[in-house]
Enzyme design. Structure first.
Site, PDB file in Angstrom:
ATOM      1  N   GLU A 115      35.071  29.040  35.729  1.00 23.28           N
ATOM      2  CA  GLU A 115      35.391  29.877  36.893  1.00 23.28           C
ATOM      3  C   GLU A 115      34.237  30.810  37.258  1.00 23.28           C
ATOM      4  OE1 GLU A 115      37.811  28.893  38.461  1.00 23.28           O
ATOM      5  OE2 GLU A 115      39.392  28.221  37.096  1.00 23.28           O
ATOM      6  N   HIS A 139      40.235  37.136  34.764  1.00 17.63           N
ATOM      7  CA  HIS A 139      41.199  36.094  35.141  1.00 17.63           C
ATOM      8  C   HIS A 139      42.130  35.862  33.958  1.00 17.63           C
ATOM      9  CE1 HIS A 139      43.000  32.375  36.403  1.00 17.63           C
ATOM     10  NE2 HIS A 139      42.351  31.643  35.512  1.00 17.63           N
ATOM     11  N   HIS A 141      46.201  34.216  32.663  1.00 16.64           N
ATOM     12  CA  HIS A 141      47.363  33.378  32.983  1.00 16.64           C
ATOM     13  C   HIS A 141      48.632  34.181  32.703  1.00 16.64           C
ATOM     14  CE1 HIS A 141      44.852  29.406  32.458  1.00 16.64           C
ATOM     15  NE2 HIS A 141      44.421  30.173  33.425  1.00 16.64           N
ATOM     16  N   GLU A 169      55.063  53.481  39.905  1.00 17.77           N
ATOM     17  CA  GLU A 169      53.609  53.718  39.922  1.00 17.77           C
ATOM     18  C   GLU A 169      52.826  52.576  40.581  1.00 17.77           C
ATOM     19  OE1 GLU A 169      53.828  51.461  36.030  1.00 17.77           O
ATOM     20  OE2 GLU A 169      55.144  52.602  37.350  1.00 17.77           O
ATOM     21  N   HIS A 210      49.135  29.311  38.689  1.00 22.94           N
ATOM     22  CA  HIS A 210      47.964  29.333  37.799  1.00 22.94           C
ATOM     23  C   HIS A 210      47.782  30.683  37.101  1.00 22.94           C
ATOM     24  CE1 HIS A 210      43.506  28.059  37.111  1.00 22.94           C
ATOM     25  NE2 HIS A 210      43.847  29.014  36.282  1.00 22.94           N
TER      26      HIS A 210
HETATM   27  P1  13P Z   1      37.371  28.172  31.081  1.00 19.58           P
HETATM   28  O1  13P Z   1      37.703  27.813  29.650  1.00 19.58           O
HETATM   29  O2  13P Z   1      36.306  27.267  31.651  1.00 19.58           O
HETATM   30  O3  13P Z   1      37.021  29.645  31.217  1.00 19.58           O
HETATM   31  O4  13P Z   1      38.649  27.898  31.967  1.00 19.58           O
HETATM   32  C1  13P Z   1      39.866  28.525  31.687  1.00 19.58           C
HETATM   33  C2  13P Z   1      40.691  28.769  32.900  1.00 19.58           C
HETATM   34  O5  13P Z   1      41.560  29.604  32.883  1.00 19.58           O
HETATM   35  C3  13P Z   1      40.406  27.989  34.133  1.00 19.58           C
HETATM   36  O6  13P Z   1      41.076  28.534  35.239  1.00 19.58           O
HETATM   37 ZN    ZN Z   2      42.800  29.753  34.664  1.00 16.01          ZN
END
Ligand code: 13P
Ligand code: ZN
Length: 272
Positions: A115, A139, A141, A169, A210
Site C-alpha cells: 500500500e 492502515h 483492518h 467525543e 477492507h
Molecule cells: P502489506 O503486507 O503489503 O502491507 O499488505 C497488507 C494490507 O493490509 C493490504 O491492504
Molecule cells: Zn489492508
C-alpha cells in the site's frame, strides 16, 4: 546513534504493537508509515545504506528527498516488536518523486508495504495541507468499521453522522467527518488516488469491506483517531444488533451545541 535507540523508532514500534493488540492486524493485515524529521534522520546517518532505486507506481514530487519508516509487505504486526529489523524499513524518495530506495531494515529482504502508493499519496496531500505537521499514515483492518460497510450505504454523510452519534467525543475528534470509498482492488494506483482525494477533506477514510486509513501529526493522535472511529463503529454494531432503530440519540441541535462549546466547526451537510 542507532535507529533502534531513537524516539521515532520506539513510537513506531509501540503503535504497531498496540494495533496488533487491538486485533486489527491479522496475519500481515495493515501497514504503517512515518515521515521522518530532518534532525531525526541526521542523527542516524551512520546506519544508512544505499539501496537500489525502485519505482513507487505513483508520482509524489512534493515528497522528493524525504525519508519514511514503513512496514514491510507481507510482514506481520505481531512480529514488529520482537523482530523490527526484519519487519520494517526506512526508505528515501528520489529527487523526481517516482522512486524510492531502502536505506535501512528489511535485513532478510523484501519490500515496503504493497500500500506504499496510498501511504505516500496521503502523505503528500497532508504535508501540503498542514504545512508539514502531519507525519503519520496508518492502515488497519478495523473489524467493526468493516462490518458496517456491509449494511450502511457507502456515503460519507451516512458514516460520519452515524459514527458521530455513537459517542459524544466523536464530532470533536473528527469534526471534518470521514470519507468512504467503495470496494476497490487494493495495493494500486487507483485506490491510492481515490484515498488521497478523501484526505484533502478528511483525516480518515474507510475502504469498504477492507479497513480504514487514518492520518495525523504523531503516533498518539493517529492511533487515537483510528481507535475512536473503530470504537464508535463497535457501539453502532452493538446497537444495531439489539434492535434496528434507536429510541433516542444525539440530535442535530445537540451536535450544534457541542460544536459551539468545543469550538469545532461541523460541516452543515452532516447536520441535516
Ligand atoms: P502489506 O503486507 O503489503 O502491507 O499488505 C497488507 C494490507 O493490509 C493490504 O491492504
Ligand atoms: Zn489492508
Amino acid at each position: 546513534m542507532r535507529v533502534e535507540d531513537t524516539d521515532f523508532f520506539k513510537g513506531f514500534v509501540r503503535m504497531a504493537d498496540d494495533g496488533w493488540n487491538m486485533g486489527w492486524h491479522e496475519r500481515n493485515g495493515g501497514n504503517l508509515s512515518y515521515r521522518i524529521k530532518k534532525e531525526e534522520i541526521e542523527s542516524v546517518t551512520d546506519e544508512l545504506a544505499d539501496g537500489k532505486l525502485q519505482e513507487i507506481g505513483v508520482y509524489v514530487p512534493d515528497l522528493a528527498g524525504e525519508y519514511f519508516m514503513v512496514t514491510g509487505s507481507g510482514k506481520f504486526f505481531r512480529n514488529v516488536r520482537i523482530n523490527p529489523t526484519d519487519s520494517l524499513c526506512i526508505i528515501q524518495i528520489n529527487e523526481t518523486g517516482d522512486s524510492y530506495r531502502i536505506v535501512w531494515g528489511l535485513v532478510n529482504g523484501g519490500r515496503p508495504t504493497s500500500e506504499l502508493p496510498s501511504h505516500l499519496m496521503n502523505h503528500q496531500v497532508k504535508k501540503k495541507l498542514t504545512d508539514g505537521r502531519y507525519r503519520v499514515v496508518y492502515h488497519a483492518h478495523t473489524t467493526n468499521v468493516i462490518a458496517l460497510t456491509f449494511v450502511l450505504p457507502l456515503k460519507d454523510e451516512v458514516f460520519t453522522r452515524q459514527l458521530w452519534e455513537m459517542a459524544t467525543e466523536c464530532p470533536v475528534v473528527f469534526p471534518d467527518g470521514i470519507g468512504v470509498i467503495k470496494w476497490m482492488v487494493p495495493g494500486g494506483r487507483d485506490i491510492a488516488i481515490a484515498t488521497a482525494k478523501m484526505m484533502e477533506r478528511y483525516d480518515a477514510a474507510i475502504w469498504a469491506h477492507h479497513g480504514m486509513f487514518a492520518t495525523g501529526e504523531d503516533f498518539d493522535l493517529t492511533f487515537g483517531l483510528m481507535h475512536t472511529v473503530e470504537k464508535a463503529a463497535e457501539i453502532l454494531v452493538k446497537t444495531l444488533s439489539i434492535r434496528p432503530d434507536k429510541l433516542q440519540t444525539i440530535t442535530s441541535d445537540d451536535l450544534r451545541r457541542l460544536a459551539a462549546d468545543f469550538m469545532v466547526t461541523l460541516p452543515e451537510r452532516f447536520l441535516e
